[in-house]
Design an enzyme around this catalytic site. Sequence first.
Site, PDB file in Angstrom:
ATOM      1  N   GLU A 133     -16.361   2.875  -8.939  1.00  0.00           N
ATOM      2  CA  GLU A 133     -15.727   3.812  -9.873  1.00  0.00           C
ATOM      3  C   GLU A 133     -15.635   5.199  -9.260  1.00  0.00           C
ATOM      4  OE1 GLU A 133     -17.687   1.428 -11.078  1.00  0.00           O
ATOM      5  OE2 GLU A 133     -17.341   1.103 -13.227  1.00  0.00           O
ATOM      6  N   THR A 178       4.422  -2.603  -7.504  1.00  0.00           N
ATOM      7  CA  THR A 178       3.339  -3.561  -7.316  1.00  0.00           C
ATOM      8  C   THR A 178       3.249  -3.841  -5.818  1.00  0.00           C
ATOM      9  OG1 THR A 178       4.892  -5.330  -7.847  1.00  0.00           O
ATOM     10  CG2 THR A 178       3.381  -4.634  -9.589  1.00  0.00           C
ATOM     11  N   LYS A 182       4.955  -8.213  -4.547  1.00  0.00           N
ATOM     12  CA  LYS A 182       6.272  -8.878  -4.624  1.00  0.00           C
ATOM     13  C   LYS A 182       6.946  -8.783  -3.252  1.00  0.00           C
ATOM     14  CE  LYS A 182       6.763  -8.146  -9.609  1.00  0.00           C
ATOM     15  NZ  LYS A 182       5.826  -7.101 -10.068  1.00  0.00           N
ATOM     16  N   ARG A 195      -2.299  -8.940  -5.357  1.00  0.00           N
ATOM     17  CA  ARG A 195      -1.817  -8.530  -6.674  1.00  0.00           C
ATOM     18  C   ARG A 195      -2.424  -7.197  -7.064  1.00  0.00           C
ATOM     19  NH1 ARG A 195       0.635 -13.520  -8.678  1.00  0.00           N
ATOM     20  NH2 ARG A 195       0.812 -12.614 -10.748  1.00  0.00           N
ATOM     21  N   TYR A 222     -18.803  -2.356  -6.685  1.00  0.00           N
ATOM     22  CA  TYR A 222     -18.273  -1.444  -7.712  1.00  0.00           C
ATOM     23  C   TYR A 222     -18.028  -0.076  -7.087  1.00  0.00           C
ATOM     24  CZ  TYR A 222     -18.239  -3.574 -12.334  1.00  0.00           C
ATOM     25  OH  TYR A 222     -17.893  -4.290 -13.439  1.00  0.00           O
ATOM     26  N   ASP A 245      10.318   2.670 -11.319  1.00  0.00           N
ATOM     27  CA  ASP A 245       9.437   1.526 -11.128  1.00  0.00           C
ATOM     28  C   ASP A 245      10.146   0.575 -10.171  1.00  0.00           C
ATOM     29  OD1 ASP A 245       8.042  -0.819 -11.219  1.00  0.00           O
ATOM     30  OD2 ASP A 245       8.113  -1.047 -13.402  1.00  0.00           O
TER      31      ASP A 245
END
Length: 418
Positions: free
Chosen positions: A50, A221, A224, A230, A48, A194
């Site tokens: 954060e 992203t 692609k 991802r 984790y 985008d």
Amino acid sequence: MSINDQEIAAALAGEERRQQDGVELIPSENYTYPEVLELLGSVFTNKYSEGYPGRRYYGGQQFTDEIENLARQRACSLFRAEHANVQPLSGSPMNQAVYLGLLKPGDTILAMDLSHGGHLTHGAPVSHMGRLFNFIRYKTASESGAIDFDELRAIARQSRPKMVLCGYSSYPRDLDYAAFKSIADEVGALTMADVSHYGGLVAANVMRNPLDAGFDVMTTTSHKTLRGPRGGIILCRKEHAGRIDASVFPGLQGGPHMNVVAGTAVTLKKAATSDFQAYARQVLRNAKVLADVLMERGMKLVTDGTDNHMMVVDTVASVGLDGRAAEDVLDAMAITTNKQVIPDDPRPPLRPSGIRLGTPAATTRGMGESEMRRIGEFIAAALQANGDDAVVARLRSECVEMCRAFPVPGVVSGSGPN
Ligand code: DSN
């Protein structure tokens, strides 16, 4: 590694076989690097993190800070950006984080209509963002696909948007970012592009970079055309950095997926190489050849061709099959595509008028122009077979045989059921 769960192991083997034996033409899909697959399954998935490097809410961050810093630096250098956030879990939260960070609910955003190529997150009425913000949609000219900037300027003058948004997921042309920017400047709007679909092509400088035209924000992203894991990357001018970072965390997300961030860092390093640039050029050459063969064989393409990695075939106009039926026929012969609406499509999204095709994945496994010619012939023959199962079965076996000569990166055995 062995997976002691027979059902899941069998599904994995089946998927490996499906990927190895078929042609992947969904333009948003790709095969990531074996190193990325390894990092996705690494111990970074346990952690984790954060917060941001140097400002975390949990201890034990010496190595996660290092990979996130590397990913951010590599993203800035690759895309000529002043600031990068590599934490978005994927494309939708990435775009949401930008709207929520830079705008107020109810603000007006000018964006491309979904059926003309825009994305769901660009304010489609069915998306939460479409309800939270006031999206006004612009369209493309029906035949050429060109954007009518005089009309766009008139819409902007009338609607006074706070943001002008461009970028697309089903539009086969490049964009004139300077023209968008000049309209946005005239009405005092922010600019966002985008480039999720073509981020890898922008990275390789074979398509225009909106940041070079002075855009405020660019999102992409990582999986692609960029070929990574991802995830999402937000690139922006320094003046927006604080609001973008706060919007991603703690505004929208909790802990970033550090296994993905590690894979993103590796991907961005690879995307700066001459090998990757050669790949990107081949993606474009392959798309042109595929589009040309399809048109020679009587298929109607939206905008009559392509300048990027994708194309949209109007299957209703071409062969009288809607997009779902066409997708099914091609699935049956081991070519994977996706059903796709065409501009102002009178048909519903699950039975639209066309299919969308793209070359990034096939190019990754080494397919070139001669394979694209064959694939174009396979597609035309299958769609024109009038439901003749024998024709489709023959095409399938030719297609599978061709595919087996081009290994898929990361497929270990490919030994799943046919
Ligand atoms: N699913 C991606 C696409 O296919 O365009 C983007 O959401």
